[in-house]
Design an enzyme around this catalytic site. Structure first.
Site, short mmCIF file in Angstrom:
data_model
loop_
_atom_site.label_atom_id
_atom_site.label_comp_id
_atom_site.label_asym_id
_atom_site.label_seq_id
_atom_site.Cartn_x
_atom_site.Cartn_y
_atom_site.Cartn_z
N CYS A 154 15.86 18.91 13.46
CA CYS A 154 16.97 17.93 13.62
C CYS A 154 16.82 16.88 12.40
CB CYS A 154 17.17 17.21 14.99
SG CYS A 154 18.32 15.86 14.92
N HIS A 185 23.52 21.96 10.57
CA HIS A 185 24.90 22.80 10.77
C HIS A 185 25.33 23.04 9.39
CE1 HIS A 185 24.92 21.01 14.65
NE2 HIS A 185 26.01 21.74 15.00
N ASP A 208 15.25 20.68 18.41
CA ASP A 208 16.74 20.11 17.65
C ASP A 208 17.45 19.29 18.72
OD1 ASP A 208 18.47 20.04 15.56
OD2 ASP A 208 19.70 21.20 16.69
N SER A 209 18.55 18.56 18.53
CA SER A 209 19.46 18.14 19.31
C SER A 209 20.30 19.11 19.88
CB SER A 209 20.21 17.14 18.60
OG SER A 209 21.04 17.80 17.67
N CYS A 215 21.75 18.40 7.05
CA CYS A 215 22.14 18.42 8.50
C CYS A 215 21.86 19.98 8.66
CB CYS A 215 23.44 17.96 8.77
SG CYS A 215 24.31 18.40 10.33
N GLU A 273 30.59 24.30 14.20
CA GLU A 273 30.39 24.67 15.67
C GLU A 273 31.65 25.43 16.11
OE1 GLU A 273 28.97 22.31 18.72
OE2 GLU A 273 27.06 21.89 17.61
#
Lengths: 269, 269
Positions: B75, B190, B12-13, B188, B155
């Site tokens: 990702c 997240h 993943d990024s 996504c 985040e």
């Protein structure tokens, strides 16, 4: 030999530094500028100091090789961790960051030295604003708070309205209520985009210090000192380089620069 | 020769892909995993397809060289633009992205094919979910909306409360009101962190599709097919690699993985 007609180089991790370019343009309309946004590797704010310093040196080298008469490090994170290294590498070229000018302006705006610095995680962790403020005013009471959501709000263009206000209150209220803050330093290039809502949240008794304006004053003074100011009366040009996604740079960048952005040249790092 | 006891590689990024690792662990508790977060160069969502594909290949190569029996591209942005390239480079190793499994789950959850995909700018611009959904269901009415602030909220750990709800309503309400959406794809990594508030905003009549869970099912099936599932009854191990800021990876990553993260090895790309 550097000439008066050479451009001033401005380096940032992305589009945020265009608020610094805007302040430079306001103060130095006769100067030309060459701006590089390292959009392939942004954001710098969550990266380690070593990585940021390496990236900043690579990016600055591109500007230096194209011929600039001064280098402005618009990125707070890079200013905080890489300024000395860049001065060593590229001196005697004048290298100006945003942290020292912002710290000086904060000391002027806070008679009792009660200062809140808001910035990215990287800038806060590095502590550069505290050090720069305490170097000028050892008794200052400096608090630093990371406000990463402001970056996302600014890039999205949600710079006013209830969401921006709620985020600003959540970040700032604890400090404003308890700490008798006299001034808030906008320690990230994205934050001036939110200036209106921040001014409302902090209220009229608290000054907002924009490092971009302070840095523009320092650049003007340093160029005058070495006799490298562009001749008055001409209109300076603008050129843009980006390491990735030039279309996004044009679109989002216009929000920060306050004017349309023409061509953007893609460069590889 | 790859063995049953080898780990599954997850790329993943940054830390977002840990929601995919979590889904994989839930479904495959006996497997070991080697996770790489390219934290030095995140986020991928605002970068060009060429850059993302190059980064994804470099990062995947590190995992492949350490010995893995399958590669999961957690990702969404990298799955969308680099999956074919990675399959060419690293086949016959099974390479599984999150877009195709997410698209399949969306088609199941939307009987009339009215699907909203929420993702980063890069994923939306690339159109990979639309293509994957239309390949399965040509008459589907797919709308895609970039929701970059969800990344910052996740985040920051602001995954519920009034700010998260206000942001979700601002992004989603226009589509929910006008478009008779049947399901929303969390496109996504997240976004599963915001699942609670998203479920409230979309209401009980709209399904939330998590690509992570769908991808975990596909990984389990592919490993079983080639006889490479780990023996049942053992407990799989976890190892983490990051390209920058391992402390931040541990701290923020725990929010996404749902368990504490031990050591993180720093690797250079």
């Amino acid at each position: 030999m550097r000439g008066r007609e050479w451009p001033i180089g401005v380096f940032d991790s992305g589009v945020g530094g265009l608020t610094v370019l805007r302040a430079l343009r306001d103060r130095l309309p006769e100067e030309s500028f060459l701006y590089l946004g390292d959009t392939a590797r942004l954001p710098y704010g969550s990266k380690s100091p070593e990585t940021v310093a390496r990236y900043a040196e690579q990016a600055s080298r591109i500007l230096v090789e194209r011929g600039i008469k001064a280098l402005v490090i618009a990125c707070n994170t890079a200013s905080a961790v890489a300024l000395e290294r860049l001065r060593e590498r590229f001196g005697p070229l004048p290298v100006i960051g945003v942290v020292e000018p912002g710290a000086a302006a904060a000391c002027e705006a806070a008679p009792r030295g009660r200062i809140l610095v808001i910035a990215t995680e990287g800038t806060v962790r590095g502590g550069a604003y505290e050090r720069a403020i305490r170097a000028l005013r050892p008794e200052a009471a400096v608090i630093s708070a990371p406000c990463p959501l402001f970056v996302a709000l600014a890039e999205e263009g949600w710079v006013d309205g209830p969401i921006a206000a709620a985020v600003a209150r959540r970040y700032l209220d604890p400090f404003l209520i308890k700490e008798e803050i006299e001034c808030v330093v906008l320690g990230c290039t994205h934050f001036p985009a939110l200036r209106g809502v921040l001014a409302e949240v902090v209220g009229p008794g608290v000054a907002l210090v924009d490092s971009a304006e302070s840095a523009a004053r320092v650049v003007a003074a340093q160029l005058a000192e070495v006799g490298l100011r562009a001749p008055a009366g001409q209109e300076g040009g603008l050129r843009f380089l980006a390491t990735d996604a030039p279309q996004r740079f044009q679109r989002v960048g216009a929000l920060f620069l306050g004017e349309a952005i023409g061509g953007v040249e893609l460069v590889d790092l």
